[in-house]
Write a protein that holds these residues in place. Structure first.
Motif, PDB file in Angstrom:
ATOM      1  N   ALA A  99       3.378  21.568 123.196  1.00  0.00           N
ATOM      2  CA  ALA A  99       4.332  20.878 122.748  1.00  0.00           C
ATOM      3  C   ALA A  99       4.724  21.367 121.530  1.00  0.00           C
ATOM      4  O   ALA A  99       6.292  21.511 121.213  1.00  0.00           O
ATOM      5  N   PHE A 100       3.953  21.584 120.317  1.00  0.00           N
ATOM      6  CA  PHE A 100       3.923  22.521 119.514  1.00  0.00           C
ATOM      7  C   PHE A 100       4.574  23.737 119.353  1.00  0.00           C
ATOM      8  O   PHE A 100       5.857  24.036 118.968  1.00  0.00           O
ATOM      9  N   LEU A 101       4.656  24.359 120.711  1.00  0.00           N
ATOM     10  CA  LEU A 101       5.605  25.523 120.711  1.00  0.00           C
ATOM     11  C   LEU A 101       6.344  25.558 121.026  1.00  0.00           C
ATOM     12  O   LEU A 101       7.428  26.024 120.694  1.00  0.00           O
ATOM     13  N   ASN A 102       7.136  24.858 121.663  1.00  0.00           N
ATOM     14  CA  ASN A 102       8.014  24.229 122.260  1.00  0.00           C
ATOM     15  C   ASN A 102       9.226  23.949 120.894  1.00  0.00           C
ATOM     16  O   ASN A 102      10.885  24.020 121.146  1.00  0.00           O
ATOM     17  N   TYR A 103       8.719  23.075 120.857  1.00  0.00           N
ATOM     18  CA  TYR A 103       9.667  22.396 119.391  1.00  0.00           C
ATOM     19  C   TYR A 103       9.708  23.298 117.958  1.00  0.00           C
ATOM     20  O   TYR A 103      10.679  23.838 117.857  1.00  0.00           O
ATOM     21  N   ASN A 104       8.230  24.006 117.808  1.00  0.00           N
ATOM     22  CA  ASN A 104       8.365  24.824 116.436  1.00  0.00           C
ATOM     23  C   ASN A 104       9.002  24.901 115.348  1.00  0.00           C
ATOM     24  O   ASN A 104       9.632  25.468 115.096  1.00  0.00           O
ATOM     25  N   PHE A 105       8.880  23.670 114.861  1.00  0.00           N
ATOM     26  CA  PHE A 105      10.052  22.683 113.995  1.00  0.00           C
ATOM     27  C   PHE A 105      10.743  23.066 113.837  1.00  0.00           C
ATOM     28  O   PHE A 105      11.956  24.575 112.863  1.00  0.00           O
ATOM     29  N   LEU A 106      11.551  23.571 114.830  1.00  0.00           N
ATOM     30  CA  LEU A 106      13.569  24.200 114.763  1.00  0.00           C
ATOM     31  C   LEU A 106      14.497  23.638 113.346  1.00  0.00           C
ATOM     32  O   LEU A 106      15.118  24.493 113.320  1.00  0.00           O
ATOM     33  N   LYS A 107      13.925  22.340 113.045  1.00  0.00           N
ATOM     34  CA  LYS A 107      14.930  21.829 112.133  1.00  0.00           C
ATOM     35  C   LYS A 107      14.267  22.025 110.951  1.00  0.00           C
ATOM     36  O   LYS A 107      14.987  22.336 109.852  1.00  0.00           O
ATOM     37  N   ASN A 108      12.987  22.825 110.322  1.00  0.00           N
ATOM     38  CA  ASN A 108      12.541  24.302 109.816  1.00  0.00           C
ATOM     39  C   ASN A 108      13.035  25.389 109.509  1.00  0.00           C
ATOM     40  O   ASN A 108      12.031  25.743 109.750  1.00  0.00           O
ATOM     41  N   ASN A 109      13.542  25.812 108.979  1.00  0.00           N
ATOM     42  CA  ASN A 109      14.437  26.635 108.553  1.00  0.00           C
ATOM     43  C   ASN A 109      12.912  27.892 108.257  1.00  0.00           C
ATOM     44  O   ASN A 109      13.137  29.266 108.019  1.00  0.00           O
ATOM     45  N   ASN A 110      11.964  27.188 107.360  1.00  0.00           N
ATOM     46  CA  ASN A 110      11.326  27.928 106.842  1.00  0.00           C
ATOM     47  C   ASN A 110       9.834  27.816 107.200  1.00  0.00           C
ATOM     48  O   ASN A 110       8.353  28.422 106.885  1.00  0.00           O
ATOM     49  N   THR A 111       9.403  27.273 108.369  1.00  0.00           N
ATOM     50  CA  THR A 111       8.089  26.903 108.867  1.00  0.00           C
ATOM     51  C   THR A 111       8.345  27.214 110.139  1.00  0.00           C
ATOM     52  O   THR A 111       9.164  27.306 111.200  1.00  0.00           O
ATOM     53  N   LYS A 112       7.223  28.589 110.891  1.00  0.00           N
ATOM     54  CA  LYS A 112       7.987  29.235 111.837  1.00  0.00           C
ATOM     55  C   LYS A 112       6.162  29.387 112.825  1.00  0.00           C
ATOM     56  O   LYS A 112       5.562  29.966 112.019  1.00  0.00           O
ATOM     57  N   ILE A 113       5.775  28.817 113.657  1.00  0.00           N
ATOM     58  CA  ILE A 113       4.559  29.173 114.382  1.00  0.00           C
ATOM     59  C   ILE A 113       4.439  30.591 115.195  1.00  0.00           C
ATOM     60  O   ILE A 113       5.984  30.697 115.798  1.00  0.00           O
ATOM     61  N   GLU A 114       3.970  31.384 114.525  1.00  0.00           N
ATOM     62  CA  GLU A 114       4.567  32.733 114.460  1.00  0.00           C
ATOM     63  C   GLU A 114       3.208  33.918 115.888  1.00  0.00           C
ATOM     64  O   GLU A 114       3.683  34.717 116.133  1.00  0.00           O
ATOM     65  N   ILE A 115       2.187  32.506 116.236  1.00  0.00           N
ATOM     66  CA  ILE A 115       1.214  33.036 117.206  1.00  0.00           C
ATOM     67  C   ILE A 115       0.225  32.714 117.105  1.00  0.00           C
ATOM     68  O   ILE A 115       0.182  30.633 116.689  1.00  0.00           O
ATOM     69  N   ALA A 116      -0.107  32.471 118.959  1.00  0.00           N
ATOM     70  CA  ALA A 116      -1.543  31.252 119.266  1.00  0.00           C
ATOM     71  C   ALA A 116      -2.282  31.852 120.051  1.00  0.00           C
ATOM     72  O   ALA A 116      -2.712  33.048 120.252  1.00  0.00           O
ATOM     73  N   PHE A 117      -3.505  31.062 120.319  1.00  0.00           N
ATOM     74  CA  PHE A 117      -4.873  31.210 119.947  1.00  0.00           C
ATOM     75  C   PHE A 117      -5.242  30.183 121.449  1.00  0.00           C
ATOM     76  O   PHE A 117      -4.791  29.203 121.510  1.00  0.00           O
ATOM     77  N   ASP A 118      -6.245  30.945 122.392  1.00  0.00           N
ATOM     78  CA  ASP A 118      -7.136  30.203 123.246  1.00  0.00           C
ATOM     79  C   ASP A 118      -7.216  31.177 124.175  1.00  0.00           C
ATOM     80  O   ASP A 118      -7.707  31.905 124.234  1.00  0.00           O
TER      81      ASP A 118
END
Length: 222
Positions: A99-118
């Motif tokens: 859910a975080f990846l799909n959202y990825n802080f779209l309204k916050n231009n200065n914050t971005k999920i760059e990479i994920a781990f599992d």
């Protein structure tokens, strides 16, 4: 924030992004001025608290005039480092993580999920909403390679501390912890714990024992 600004109360610091979000909406709508009463109604923080929060940064408004929206937006943008992109790592691509990846802080231009781990081989090597997913054993190398300073932790509680130890080795400076585990880290690393079960229990308690006023009350922690 500068060292001087960092001395403001933590409760005030937590409210700054709330103010900034509302000011962005006002700017988009074309509004030029806003009063503390209008801000209070929008963000559900009493106007006296808003005026006190703003006072830590000097004279941001004029009595009888209110606040200049464009000036406040510019000021808080710089205060919150909105001009600089903060890269974030997501640790754990389960339901919440996805859910975080799909959202990825779209309204916050200065914050971005760059990479994920599992650890799930079915997910490792894939890309979810343009974010590549790597195996947990690559955390240290990948985070240093991409200069990532913040991590969101959404793994099972029993895995939280061992993975946090890897994050410490990776020069992570901040962790947003969505697990119920209380993590041990060096004092140089800041952790914000968000336990959804505890928050829900707290909400239910307040509903039962305190009247609802329609206004959010935030603890000062000062």
């Amino acid at each position: 924030m500068s060292q001087e600004q960092m001395k403001i109360p933590q409760a005030t610091a937590k409210r700054l992004p709330l103010y900034y979000r509302f000011l962005k909406n006002l700017h988009v709508s074309g509004k030029q001025r806003v009063s503390s009463a209008e801000l209070s109604e929008a963000v559900k923080v009493d106007s006296a608290t808003i005026r006190r929060d703003f006072s830590y940064f000097g004279a941001l408004g004029k009595k009888g005039y209110g606040y200049n929206v464009n000036y406040l937006l510019s000021f808080f943008s710089k205060t919150l480092d909105q001009d600089e992109l903060t890269k974030v790592a997501l640790i754990g691509v389960g339901n919440l993580g996805t859910a975080f990846l799909n959202y990825n802080f779209l309204k916050n231009n200065n914050t971005k999920i760059e990479i994920a781990f599992d650890v799930d081989e079915a997910k490792v090597g894939t890309t979810i909403s343009d974010v590549p997913v790597f195996h947990m054993n690559e955390i240290s190398a990948r985070l240093k390679e991409r200069n990532v300073a913040v991590a969101i932790l959404t793994v099972p509680a029993q895995a939280a501390q061992p993975i946090t130890d890897l994050l410490v080795e990776s020069d992570i400076r901040g962790i947003l912890n969505f697990t119920p585990a209380r993590l041990n880290v060096p004092q140089s690393i800041r952790i914000h714990h968000i336990d959804l079960a505890v928050e829900l229990q707290s909400l239910i308690y307040f509903l039962k024992h305190y009247p609802v006023s329609g206004e959010e009350v935030l603890p000062d922690n000062e």
